[in-house]
Design an enzyme around this catalytic site. Structure first.
Site, PDB file in Angstrom:
ATOM      1  N   GLY A  29       0.833  -1.205   0.000  1.00  0.00           N
ATOM      2  CA  GLY A  29       0.000   0.000   0.000  1.00  0.00           C
ATOM      3  C   GLY A  29       0.865   1.252   0.000  1.00  0.00           C
ATOM      4  O   GLY A  29       2.094   1.188   0.084  1.00  0.00           O
ATOM      5  N   SER A  30       0.190   2.396  -0.046  1.00  0.00           N
ATOM      6  CA  SER A  30       0.906   3.664  -0.218  1.00  0.00           C
ATOM      7  C   SER A  30       1.675   4.091   1.029  1.00  0.00           C
ATOM      8  O   SER A  30       2.661   4.820   0.933  1.00  0.00           O
ATOM      9  CB  SER A  30      -0.085   4.759  -0.621  1.00  0.00           C
ATOM     10  OG  SER A  30      -1.074   4.898   0.391  1.00  0.00           O
ATOM     11  N   THR A  31       1.268   3.616   2.211  1.00  0.00           N
ATOM     12  CA  THR A  31       2.008   3.983   3.434  1.00  0.00           C
ATOM     13  C   THR A  31       3.228   3.087   3.577  1.00  0.00           C
ATOM     14  O   THR A  31       4.339   3.554   3.792  1.00  0.00           O
ATOM     15  CB  THR A  31       1.101   3.873   4.674  1.00  0.00           C
ATOM     16  OG1 THR A  31      -0.148   4.511   4.398  1.00  0.00           O
ATOM     17  CG2 THR A  31       1.748   4.522   5.891  1.00  0.00           C
ATOM     18  N   ASP A  85       3.332  -2.366   8.159  1.00  0.00           N
ATOM     19  CA  ASP A  85       2.295  -2.295   7.129  1.00  0.00           C
ATOM     20  C   ASP A  85       1.260  -1.247   7.489  1.00  0.00           C
ATOM     21  O   ASP A  85       1.130  -0.857   8.648  1.00  0.00           O
ATOM     22  CB  ASP A  85       1.605  -3.677   6.990  1.00  0.00           C
ATOM     23  CG  ASP A  85       0.916  -3.839   5.647  1.00  0.00           C
ATOM     24  OD1 ASP A  85       0.398  -4.942   5.373  1.00  0.00           O
ATOM     25  OD2 ASP A  85       0.885  -2.854   4.867  1.00  0.00           O
ATOM     26  N   GLY A  86       0.548  -0.819   6.470  1.00  0.00           N
ATOM     27  CA  GLY A  86      -0.515   0.155   6.686  1.00  0.00           C
ATOM     28  C   GLY A  86      -1.804  -0.533   7.072  1.00  0.00           C
ATOM     29  O   GLY A  86      -1.840  -1.742   7.304  1.00  0.00           O
ATOM     30  N   LYS A  98      -7.855  -4.450   6.788  1.00  0.00           N
ATOM     31  CA  LYS A  98      -6.837  -4.348   5.745  1.00  0.00           C
ATOM     32  C   LYS A  98      -7.367  -5.030   4.502  1.00  0.00           C
ATOM     33  O   LYS A  98      -8.336  -5.786   4.558  1.00  0.00           O
ATOM     34  CB  LYS A  98      -5.535  -5.015   6.216  1.00  0.00           C
ATOM     35  CG  LYS A  98      -4.809  -4.174   7.261  1.00  0.00           C
ATOM     36  CD  LYS A  98      -3.537  -4.829   7.767  1.00  0.00           C
ATOM     37  CE  LYS A  98      -2.567  -5.148   6.680  1.00  0.00           C
ATOM     38  NZ  LYS A  98      -2.327  -3.991   5.771  1.00  0.00           N
ATOM     39  N   GLY A  99      -6.695  -4.775   3.374  1.00  0.00           N
ATOM     40  CA  GLY A  99      -7.052  -5.506   2.173  1.00  0.00           C
ATOM     41  C   GLY A  99      -7.661  -4.682   1.073  1.00  0.00           C
ATOM     42  O   GLY A  99      -7.992  -5.193   0.006  1.00  0.00           O
ATOM     43  N   GLY A 101      -6.083  -2.916  -0.685  1.00  0.00           N
ATOM     44  CA  GLY A 101      -5.102  -3.047  -1.773  1.00  0.00           C
ATOM     45  C   GLY A 101      -5.084  -4.463  -2.328  1.00  0.00           C
ATOM     46  O   GLY A 101      -4.300  -4.795  -3.205  1.00  0.00           O
ATOM     47  N   GLU A 107      -0.647 -10.732   3.537  1.00  0.00           N
ATOM     48  CA  GLU A 107      -0.358  -9.864   4.690  1.00  0.00           C
ATOM     49  C   GLU A 107      -0.670 -10.586   5.980  1.00  0.00           C
ATOM     50  O   GLU A 107       0.118 -10.606   6.915  1.00  0.00           O
ATOM     51  CB  GLU A 107      -1.193  -8.579   4.603  1.00  0.00           C
ATOM     52  CG  GLU A 107      -0.749  -7.624   3.522  1.00  0.00           C
ATOM     53  CD  GLU A 107      -1.706  -6.476   3.327  1.00  0.00           C
ATOM     54  OE1 GLU A 107      -2.884  -6.594   3.746  1.00  0.00           O
ATOM     55  OE2 GLU A 107      -1.288  -5.456   2.765  1.00  0.00           O
TER      56      GLU A 107
HETATM   57  O1  DER Z   1      -4.509  -3.324   1.337  1.00  0.00           O
HETATM   58  C1  DER Z   1      -3.869  -3.261   2.381  1.00  0.00           C
HETATM   59  O2  DER Z   1      -3.925  -4.126   3.273  1.00  0.00           O
HETATM   60  C2  DER Z   1      -3.067  -2.019   2.653  1.00  0.00           C
HETATM   61  O3  DER Z   1      -2.039  -2.275   3.581  1.00  0.00           O
HETATM   62  C3  DER Z   1      -4.028  -0.988   3.220  1.00  0.00           C
HETATM   63  O4  DER Z   1      -4.563  -1.551   4.368  1.00  0.00           O
HETATM   64  C4  DER Z   1      -3.370   0.339   3.517  1.00  0.00           C
HETATM   65  O5  DER Z   1      -3.150   0.960   2.296  1.00  0.00           O
HETATM   66  P1  DER Z   1      -2.694   2.489   2.241  1.00  0.00           P
HETATM   67  O6  DER Z   1      -1.450   2.571   3.091  1.00  0.00           O
HETATM   68  O7  DER Z   1      -2.421   2.716   0.777  1.00  0.00           O
HETATM   69  O8  DER Z   1      -3.822   3.327   2.778  1.00  0.00           O
END
Ligand code: DER
Length: 235
Positions: A29-31, A85-86, A98-99, A101, A107
């Site tokens: 993900g972006s974070t 992880d984000g 989560k998910g 993405g 994950e």
């Molecule tokens: O899809 C995921 O599990 C990503 O980690 C999501 O939970 C966070 O995505 P972001 O950092 O782009 O908001």
């Protein structure tokens, strides 16, 4: 500060937990992207060494390998030191959604065998209860008779006003296919679904379900970046 700048602040804070020699779960993900960029930079500067990354998606695999981060997998490293992880949502008990993405299965597999799981978010991800953002709680299912499974999922949460939707690729309207060759059903709740453990177990009892996007009691540390600064909270 923009949302992406906040994500970067949280990500860089999390990388302070990384020590040379660690086996790391690399999120998606972006974070998480910012954290992986930072790890690559510290490796290049020689400030970190002997890191092994376990990627949670092909997207992360590609980013990490382009940064020269040595990669491996769970077969070789069944126990990891740290995962970063984000999350899409974080509730007051540090339970996650989560998910969004699409990488929730890998994950959850990888983040489930880490000694420390650091979640990095900007403050917009904080919710009062799972589903509270009105955004999706994803469930990975097998493609076989997906309509049947979607209907079963939706009826599990009837009293929470649940709507189940097959995730489709925006480009061609075809069903989104995960790294594992499965489909995703996005569940939308109008109310708090209450006991998350019971909800998760009910979802997993459906034969067509592979995994759901609620990460209950998994995060050990939460890093939230907001306008007033960055906060670190341990479980
Ligand atoms: O899809 C995921 O599990 C990503 O980690 C999501 O939970 C966070 O995505 P972001 O950092 O782009 O908001």
């Amino acid at each position: 500060l923009t949302q992406d700048e906040l994500k970067k602040i949280a990500a860089y804070k999390a990388v302070e937990f990384v020590e040379s020699g660690m086996v790391l779960g690399l999120g998606t993900g972006s974070t998480a992207k910012h954290a992986i960029d930072r790890i690559g930079e510290l490796l290049r500067q020689g400030k970190l060494s002997n890191i092994i990354g376990i990627p949670t998606s092909t997207q992360t695999h590609n980013q990490a390998s382009s940064l020269g981060i040595p990669l491996s997998d769970l077969d070789t490293h069944p126990v990891l030191d740290l995962a970063i992880d984000g999350a899409d949502e974080v509730d007051p008990d540090m339970n996650l959604v989560k998910g969004r993405g699409g990488s929730l299965l890998r994950e959850k597999m990888i983040e489930g065998c880490c000694k420390k799981f650091v979640v990095i978010v900007d403050e917009s991800k904080l919710v009062d209860y799972v589903g509270g953002s009105g955004l999706a709680m994803p469930v990975e299912i097998v493609p076989f008779c997906w309509k049947f499974t979607a209907q079963k999922l939706q009826s599990l949460f009837e009293e929470a006003g649940c709507v189940a939707k097959l995730r489709v690729s925006p480009e061609n309207g075809k069903p989104y296919v995960t790294d594992n060759g499965n489909f995703i059903i996005d569940l939308y709740f109008k109310k708090d679904i209450g006991d998350l453990k019971a909800a998760g177990d009910a979802i997993l009892r459906l034969a067509g379900v592979v995994e759901h996007g609620m990460f209950i009691d998994m995060a050990t540390t939460l890093i939230v970046a907001g306008e007033l600064g960055v906060r670190v909270r341990n479980k």
